[in-house]
Design a protein around this motif. Structure first.
Motif, PDB file in Angstrom:
ATOM      1  N   SER A 152       0.894  -1.313   0.111  1.00  9.48           N
ATOM      2  CA  SER A 152      -0.091  -0.055  -0.007  1.00  9.48           C
ATOM      3  C   SER A 152       0.920   1.135   0.317  1.00  9.48           C
ATOM      4  O   SER A 152       0.531   2.181   0.622  1.00  9.48           O
ATOM      5  CB  SER A 152      -1.055   0.032   1.180  1.00  9.48           C
ATOM      6  N   THR A 153       2.011   1.139  -0.728  1.00  7.97           N
ATOM      7  CA  THR A 153       2.988   2.354  -0.864  1.00  7.97           C
ATOM      8  C   THR A 153       2.377   3.404  -1.782  1.00  7.97           C
ATOM      9  O   THR A 153       1.425   3.084  -2.691  1.00  7.97           O
ATOM     10  CB  THR A 153       4.304   1.888  -1.353  1.00  7.97           C
ATOM     11  N   GLY A 154       2.662   4.557  -1.443  1.00  3.38           N
ATOM     12  CA  GLY A 154       2.360   5.715  -2.330  1.00  3.38           C
ATOM     13  C   GLY A 154       0.846   6.122  -2.088  1.00  3.38           C
ATOM     14  O   GLY A 154       0.628   5.897  -0.957  1.00  3.38           O
ATOM     15  N   TYR A 155       0.141   6.818  -3.023  1.00  4.77           N
ATOM     16  CA  TYR A 155      -1.102   7.185  -2.616  1.00  4.77           C
ATOM     17  C   TYR A 155      -2.221   5.966  -2.707  1.00  4.77           C
ATOM     18  O   TYR A 155      -2.366   5.550  -3.879  1.00  4.77           O
ATOM     19  CB  TYR A 155      -1.693   8.275  -3.616  1.00  4.77           C
ATOM     20  N   SER A 156      -2.403   5.518  -1.603  1.00  7.18           N
ATOM     21  CA  SER A 156      -3.148   4.085  -1.435  1.00  7.18           C
ATOM     22  C   SER A 156      -3.966   4.258  -0.312  1.00  7.18           C
ATOM     23  O   SER A 156      -3.653   4.813   0.803  1.00  7.18           O
ATOM     24  CB  SER A 156      -2.426   3.070  -1.308  1.00  7.18           C
ATOM     25  N   THR A 157      -5.233   3.674  -0.471  1.00  6.90           N
ATOM     26  CA  THR A 157      -6.277   3.820   0.920  1.00  6.90           C
ATOM     27  C   THR A 157      -6.053   2.420   1.323  1.00  6.90           C
ATOM     28  O   THR A 157      -6.701   2.107   2.429  1.00  6.90           O
ATOM     29  CB  THR A 157      -7.772   4.122   0.340  1.00  6.90           C
ATOM     30  N   GLY A 158      -5.233   1.422   0.868  1.00  5.96           N
ATOM     31  CA  GLY A 158      -5.216   0.088   1.439  1.00  5.96           C
ATOM     32  C   GLY A 158      -4.357  -0.922   0.830  1.00  5.96           C
ATOM     33  O   GLY A 158      -4.087  -0.649  -0.340  1.00  5.96           O
ATOM     34  N   SER A 159      -4.249  -2.068   1.410  1.00  4.53           N
ATOM     35  CA  SER A 159      -3.568  -2.855   0.276  1.00  4.53           C
ATOM     36  C   SER A 159      -4.128  -3.431  -0.957  1.00  4.53           C
ATOM     37  O   SER A 159      -5.208  -4.083  -0.750  1.00  4.53           O
ATOM     38  CB  SER A 159      -3.160  -4.197   1.277  1.00  4.53           C
ATOM     39  N   HIS A 160      -3.541  -3.188  -2.028  1.00  6.88           N
ATOM     40  CA  HIS A 160      -4.040  -3.643  -3.293  1.00  6.88           C
ATOM     41  C   HIS A 160      -2.926  -3.580  -4.486  1.00  6.88           C
ATOM     42  O   HIS A 160      -1.951  -2.974  -4.127  1.00  6.88           O
ATOM     43  CB  HIS A 160      -5.060  -2.865  -3.625  1.00  6.88           C
ATOM     44  N   LEU A 161      -3.235  -4.089  -5.467  1.00  7.07           N
ATOM     45  CA  LEU A 161      -2.280  -3.925  -6.721  1.00  7.07           C
ATOM     46  C   LEU A 161      -2.935  -2.964  -7.634  1.00  7.07           C
ATOM     47  O   LEU A 161      -4.092  -3.315  -7.921  1.00  7.07           O
ATOM     48  CB  LEU A 161      -1.906  -5.237  -7.189  1.00  7.07           C
ATOM     49  N   HIS A 162      -2.201  -2.160  -8.038  1.00  2.00           N
ATOM     50  CA  HIS A 162      -2.808  -1.256  -9.108  1.00  2.00           C
ATOM     51  C   HIS A 162      -1.917  -1.774 -10.512  1.00  2.00           C
ATOM     52  O   HIS A 162      -0.871  -1.841 -10.666  1.00  2.00           O
ATOM     53  CB  HIS A 162      -2.229   0.163  -9.107  1.00  2.00           C
ATOM     54  N   TYR A 163      -2.787  -2.256 -11.500  1.00  2.49           N
ATOM     55  CA  TYR A 163      -2.236  -3.086 -12.480  1.00  2.49           C
ATOM     56  C   TYR A 163      -2.702  -2.280 -13.838  1.00  2.49           C
ATOM     57  O   TYR A 163      -3.916  -1.951 -14.073  1.00  2.49           O
ATOM     58  CB  TYR A 163      -2.766  -4.328 -12.498  1.00  2.49           C
ATOM     59  N   GLU A 164      -1.776  -1.918 -14.764  1.00  3.51           N
ATOM     60  CA  GLU A 164      -2.162  -1.418 -15.964  1.00  3.51           C
ATOM     61  C   GLU A 164      -1.498  -2.093 -17.107  1.00  3.51           C
ATOM     62  O   GLU A 164      -0.364  -2.679 -17.060  1.00  3.51           O
ATOM     63  CB  GLU A 164      -1.292  -0.130 -16.098  1.00  3.51           C
ATOM     64  N   VAL A 165      -2.184  -1.798 -18.339  1.00  5.14           N
ATOM     65  CA  VAL A 165      -1.622  -2.625 -19.373  1.00  5.14           C
ATOM     66  C   VAL A 165      -1.885  -1.422 -20.686  1.00  5.14           C
ATOM     67  O   VAL A 165      -2.616  -0.913 -20.686  1.00  5.14           O
ATOM     68  CB  VAL A 165      -2.640  -3.754 -20.088  1.00  5.14           C
ATOM     69  N   HIS A 166      -0.754  -1.095 -21.194  1.00  5.88           N
ATOM     70  CA  HIS A 166      -0.647  -0.227 -22.308  1.00  5.88           C
ATOM     71  C   HIS A 166      -0.329  -1.036 -23.560  1.00  5.88           C
ATOM     72  O   HIS A 166       0.474  -1.871 -23.656  1.00  5.88           O
ATOM     73  CB  HIS A 166       0.502   0.686 -22.144  1.00  5.88           C
TER      74      HIS A 166
ATOM     75  N   GLY B  42       1.375   2.480 -26.396  1.00  5.95           N
ATOM     76  CA  GLY B  42       1.644   3.716 -25.677  1.00  5.95           C
ATOM     77  C   GLY B  42       0.439   4.266 -25.212  1.00  5.95           C
ATOM     78  O   GLY B  42       0.321   5.224 -24.471  1.00  5.95           O
ATOM     79  N   SER B  43      -0.580   3.546 -25.405  1.00 12.28           N
ATOM     80  CA  SER B  43      -2.013   4.025 -24.795  1.00 12.28           C
ATOM     81  C   SER B  43      -2.533   2.984 -23.873  1.00 12.28           C
ATOM     82  O   SER B  43      -2.348   1.815 -23.874  1.00 12.28           O
ATOM     83  CB  SER B  43      -3.043   4.306 -25.980  1.00 12.28           C
ATOM     84  N   PRO B  44      -3.047   3.369 -22.773  1.00 12.59           N
ATOM     85  CA  PRO B  44      -3.532   2.574 -21.675  1.00 12.59           C
ATOM     86  C   PRO B  44      -4.925   1.789 -22.353  1.00 12.59           C
ATOM     87  O   PRO B  44      -5.894   2.319 -23.092  1.00 12.59           O
ATOM     88  CB  PRO B  44      -4.208   3.387 -20.556  1.00 12.59           C
ATOM     89  N   ALA B  45      -5.003   0.460 -21.936  1.00 18.62           N
ATOM     90  CA  ALA B  45      -6.173  -0.377 -22.424  1.00 18.62           C
ATOM     91  C   ALA B  45      -6.700  -0.916 -21.131  1.00 18.62           C
ATOM     92  O   ALA B  45      -5.833  -1.121 -20.136  1.00 18.62           O
ATOM     93  CB  ALA B  45      -5.519  -1.395 -23.382  1.00 18.62           C
ATOM     94  N   ASP B  46      -7.954  -1.454 -21.347  1.00 16.76           N
ATOM     95  CA  ASP B  46      -8.447  -2.262 -20.067  1.00 16.76           C
ATOM     96  C   ASP B  46      -7.779  -3.535 -19.965  1.00 16.76           C
ATOM     97  O   ASP B  46      -7.959  -4.282 -20.675  1.00 16.76           O
ATOM     98  CB  ASP B  46     -10.042  -2.278 -20.372  1.00 16.76           C
ATOM     99  N   PRO B  47      -7.219  -3.499 -18.666  1.00 20.88           N
ATOM    100  CA  PRO B  47      -6.377  -4.907 -18.361  1.00 20.88           C
ATOM    101  C   PRO B  47      -7.552  -6.111 -18.681  1.00 20.88           C
ATOM    102  O   PRO B  47      -7.033  -7.370 -18.605  1.00 20.88           O
ATOM    103  CB  PRO B  47      -6.128  -4.751 -16.863  1.00 20.88           C
TER     104      PRO B  47
END
Length: 309
Positions: free
Chosen positions: A281-295, A298-303
């Motif tokens: 939960s490091t950085g700006y986080s309200t609780g333990s979780h994984l922020h996961y992105e797929v690009h 060069g553009s973000p896509a729905d994982p």
């Protein structure tokens, strides 16, 4: 003197005197005719016996030939059935793999391999003899030739099937490589707590675009790379906290943020499913979780479009 009679005198070599037999000409002619007739009958019977003996030998030879051909047909039928089963299995596997790979089907040339064409193949246990002897023999020969043809047809198809399988193996390996290099597995276990897209920020309360998904999980839950690739970032990244970014071979980039720690460094090569860090939960986080992105490009896509159900 009677000219129509003949007298035959028999003189024995022992003590008795000569024996005289008087025969009429008619009797002599009758005896001669009977003797000639007997010789002719014996000659005819002898010839007929030789003919019958020859036919019996030919019959035994044909019966042996019939048994041999019957055994050959059974062997060819067995071999053909086994080869046909293999061909069917190969074709079925070919269709299944091509279906999985979304490829056009390839149909091997079909041949009737079940030996059921009774117009060509007579039944087993043919009777031999009589007027149909030649016909039955021809049927046996034709059956063997047909079985030979069927067996050869299967064997001739096997190389093509082998080539198809080799092609499929190459395609499968390429597909495995592509899948391994494409984000296609869940990076960690948990439930989606925030989806991809616009949402209200938990910090500013303003609507903002969320470029990934949040997966709620307990602190320390392993995080795995979603595909083969090279680590391009492994550091503390502002509001994302401890973050790992991985570049994949087919134009994808994945981001794993808010980690409690990571076990890779920039430049490392990683394999799909390899543990790269742990949920935190490091950085700006309200609780333990994984922020996961797929690009993609060069553009973000729905994982979620890349994750299995």
């Amino acid at each position: 003197m009677n000219k129509n009679r003949f007298t035959v005198m028999l003189i024995p070599h022992w003590g008795k005197g000569p024996v005289t037999v008087s025969l009429s000409l008619k009797l002599i002619r009758f005896i001669s005719f009977c003797a000639a007739a007997a010789v002719m009958v014996l000659a005819f019977l002898g010839y007929d016996y030789l003919i019958m003996q020859s036919k019996m030998e030919e019959l035994h030879r044909l019966e042996a030939l019939n048994e041999l051909k019957d055994a050959q047909l059974e062997y060819f039928a067995k071999e053909t059935r086994e080869l046909t089963l293999k061909m069917n299995n190969i074709e079925e596997m070919d269709r299944e793999v091509r279906k999985l790979l979304e490829m056009d089907e390839f149909n091997l040339s079909k041949t009737d391999l079940t030996l059921k064409d009774r117009a060509i193949l007579p039944s087993r246990g043919l009777s031999i003899g009589g007027e149909d002897l030649g016909t039955n023999l021809e049927q046996i020969e034709l059956s063997a030739d047909y079985a030979f043809y069927q067996l050869e047809a299967v064997k001739n198809n096997l190389p093509a099937a082998g080539e198809r399988l080799e092609e499929l193996l190459v395609l499968i390996e390429e597909e495995k490589t592509r899948l391994a290099g494409t984000p296609s597995i869940w990076p960690t276990q948990g439930r989606i707590t925030s989806p991809f897209g616009y949402r209200r920020s938990p910090f500013t309360r303003r609507v903002a675009f969320h470029e990934g998904i949040d997966i709620g999980a307990s602190r320390g839950t392993p995080v795995k790379t979603a595909a083969d690739g090279i680590v391009t970032m492994a550091k503390y990244n502002g509001g994302f906290g401890r973050t790992v970014k991985i570049k994949h071979p087919y134009g994808h980039v994945t981001v794993y943020a808010h980690l409690t720690r990571y076990d890779v460094k920039e430049g490392d090569e990683v394999k799909q499913g390899e543990v790269i860090g742990y949920v935190g939960s490091t950085g700006y986080s309200t609780g333990s979780h994984l922020h996961y992105e797929v690009h993609v490009g060069g553009s973000p896509a729905d994982p979620m479009n890349f994750l299995p159900e």
